[in-house]
Design an enzyme around this catalytic site. Structure first.
Site, short mmCIF file in Angstrom:
data_model
loop_
_atom_site.label_atom_id
_atom_site.label_comp_id
_atom_site.label_asym_id
_atom_site.label_seq_id
_atom_site.Cartn_x
_atom_site.Cartn_y
_atom_site.Cartn_z
N LYS A 110 0.89 -1.35 0.02
CA LYS A 110 0.01 0.13 -0.05
C LYS A 110 1.03 1.30 0.13
O LYS A 110 1.48 1.72 1.01
CB LYS A 110 -0.76 0.01 1.35
CG LYS A 110 -2.51 0.75 0.96
CD LYS A 110 -2.13 2.34 0.92
CE LYS A 110 -1.85 2.96 1.80
NZ LYS A 110 -1.91 4.62 1.75
N SER A 127 5.47 8.44 9.52
CA SER A 127 5.45 9.26 10.60
C SER A 127 5.41 8.35 11.82
O SER A 127 4.83 7.32 12.00
CB SER A 127 4.49 10.16 10.61
OG SER A 127 2.99 9.64 10.82
N GLU A 161 9.95 1.83 10.45
CA GLU A 161 10.95 2.80 10.31
C GLU A 161 10.30 4.27 10.43
O GLU A 161 9.47 4.50 9.52
CB GLU A 161 11.80 2.66 9.11
CG GLU A 161 13.00 3.40 8.83
CD GLU A 161 13.05 4.77 8.18
OE1 GLU A 161 12.92 5.63 9.26
OE2 GLU A 161 13.24 5.05 7.23
N CYS A 165 13.85 10.59 6.53
CA CYS A 165 13.73 10.50 7.75
C CYS A 165 14.97 10.89 8.73
O CYS A 165 14.87 11.01 9.85
CB CYS A 165 13.15 9.06 8.16
SG CYS A 165 11.55 8.70 7.69
N GLU A 214 10.35 16.12 14.60
CA GLU A 214 10.51 16.30 13.21
C GLU A 214 9.73 17.06 12.25
O GLU A 214 8.63 17.21 12.29
CB GLU A 214 10.61 14.71 12.66
CG GLU A 214 10.65 14.51 11.15
CD GLU A 214 10.47 13.27 10.65
OE1 GLU A 214 11.37 12.46 10.21
OE2 GLU A 214 9.25 12.30 11.08
#
Length: 498
Positions: A179, A233, A254, A288, A389
């Site tokens: 997906k 996220s 991750e 990331c 972040e």
């Protein structure tokens, strides 16, 4: 909604299909802000069909009976097909997420390398012979696939990060339902044609598209999914972990990062400035592992800032199809709004916005979602711009005096994906590396990746590892087998005398 030439179809059970109810999602080009393609808006029923196809392919048909070398051959064929189609796939990624075309070509160009590396591991999945408990007893372990794997991939590096999941999952013998992010699905849907051309049996690889709250949630919760691998996220990762936990599914996550780069006074400042700029500004900071927290020894703070300013002044923000462009637009309008809101927040927190790239108007692309390099100085580690972040080209500079303070600041974040150390004293870097809470440490470089090098996070940056032999084992379970070869079986109820 009627299909148009802009539409791209899903892959379920070897067939290209639209969503069952005929709904579509518009895909926007970040450079123009306009619609350039449409993808199916999959329902829970569509997801169920994909999982059913994957489950059937795992239990029956050619896939479970294939030898490791046969599976490797399919992956090698796919690698060859991708290699022949790099520019078309890369153009789709640029059109979807705004990444400069040269960068997209470089990233898609690595996909064959990853596929070939893991194909090479396919016949090297060995168990262990265990020490016998007694003569005539054989005990050994074997590694077996988990079953149906759900792979949920991000919009910033669609195909390469998909390959990080797809290749080890297939090598381990699993089947998979992918997906991709609804923001950037087209390159993954184009890959579906190559998957069929390579000769993968129907149902081994399935691709569904749609919103995370609909298709993604249905996929994670499906009872026949044995494992979920997700890149994205932290907030979404936590929800996936909770849902997967309810079903006792395995997860690889991750998640976010707020990676520190530590610059000591003895560093090669020119090299450091180049590495730091590449680590935060290329890809517009939308990685990331972006080195978004710059920890600088106070004595070289100004000298390094001068070098960074010079490099930023040369950065070309513009049309991602122009080979001269260094930074394209951000991946979505929402991402631009998020980044600019953090820039405003940094000012309100008391940091100094030394370079402000918050909103750039590119001639001919006035509706595009562009943001340039931004540098904050006078940052306190407790500020939100130093802790959260941002996922954009925003660098927060924090001064330190001692090595002990630098180490404290490096670990003063909820994340732990990567960290960089810049010093000409390699011994110092190697001594600090085990003390920094991060999954990857770079010394006098930043953001290197390899199919052989495990990647993953500490703390809120995730669970599990991708790449290397570690990744294959994330998609396997261990079985122990005992066999009595010649040992007499004891009588559990021996006769007794009175």
């Amino acid at each position: 909604m009627v299909a148009t030439p802009l539409d791209h179809l899903m892959l379920i059970g070897g067939s290209r299909v639209a969503a069952r109810d005929g709904r579509w999602i518009d895909s926007f080009n970040p450079a123009s802000g306009g619609i350039w393609a449409r993808i199916p808006r999959a329902t829970a029923e569509d997801v169920g069909e994909a999982v059913s196809a994957a489950s059937q392919a795992f239990r029956a048909g050619p896939w479970p009976d294939m030898q490791a070398a046969e599976r490797a051959l399919l992956m090698l064929r796919l690698a060859d097909l991708v290699e022949q189609d790099i520019e078309r796939l890369a153009l789709a990624e640029t059109s979807d997420n705004g990444k400069p075309l040269w960068e997209a070509i470089s990233q898609v160009g690595r996909v064959p390398k990853w596929l070939r590396y893991f194909a090479g591991l396919s016949d090297k999945q060995a168990g262990d012979l265990l020490p016998p408990e007694q003569n005539g007893i054989l005990a050994y372990t074997s590694r077996e696939p988990l079953g149906v794997v759900a792979a949920i991939t991000p919009w910033n590096v669609p195909l390469l990060l998909l390959t990080w999941k797809l290749a080890p999952a297939l090598v381990a013998g699993n089947t998979i339902v992918v997906k991709p992010s609804e923001i950037a699905s087209v390159s993954t849907l184009l890959l579906a044609d190559l998957i069929n051309q390579a000769g993968f049996p129907p149902g081994v690889i399935n691709i569904v598209t749609g919103y995370g709250s609909e298709a993604g949630t249905a996929l994670v919760a499906h009872k026949d999914v044995a494992k979920v691998s997700f890149t994205g996220s932290e907030a979404t990762g936590r929800r996936i972990a909770q849902t997967a936990g309810d079903g006792l599914k395995r997860v690889t996550l991750e998640l976010g990062g707020k990676s520190p780069q530590i610059v000591f006074s003895d560093a090669d400042l020119d090299a450091a400035a180049r590495g730091i700029s590449a680590g935060i500004f290329l890809a517009s900071g939308q990685t990331c592992s972006a080195g978004s927290r710059l920890l600088v020894q106070r004595s070289v703070h100004k000298a390094l800032l001068d070098r960074l300013s010079t490099l930023c002044s040369r950065a070309i923000v513009g049309n991602p199809l122009d080979r001269r462009t260094h930074l394209g637009p951000l991946g979505s309008k929402e991402q631009l709004e998020k980044v600019t809101s953090y820039i405003s927040l940094g000012r309100s927190e008391g940091a100094r916005c030394f370079i402000d790239g918050s909103r750039i108007r590119v001639p001919g692309f006035e509706e595009g979602w562009f943001c340039g390099p931004t540098i904050f100085t006078d940052v306190d580690s407790r500020m939100r711009i130093a802790q959260e972040e941002i996922f954009g080209p925003v660098l927060a500079m924090i001064a330190f005096d001692s090595e002990e303070e630098a180490l404290h600041l490096a670990n003063d974040t909820p994340y732990g994906l990567a960290a960089g150390i810049w010093t000409q004293d390699v011994g110092r870097a190697l001594q600090l590396a085990p003390l920094i809470q991060a999954g990857t440490i770079y010394a006098n470089m930043f953001r290197g990746v390899s199919p052989a090098a495990p990647t993953g996070g500490y703390k809120a940056s995730g669970i599990g590892r991708e790449n290397g032999m570690d990744a294959v084992r994330e998609y396997q379970q261990t079985k122990t087998t005992w066999a009595n070869l010649s040992s007499p079986v004891a009588d559990p109820f021996p006769p007794t005398s009175i």
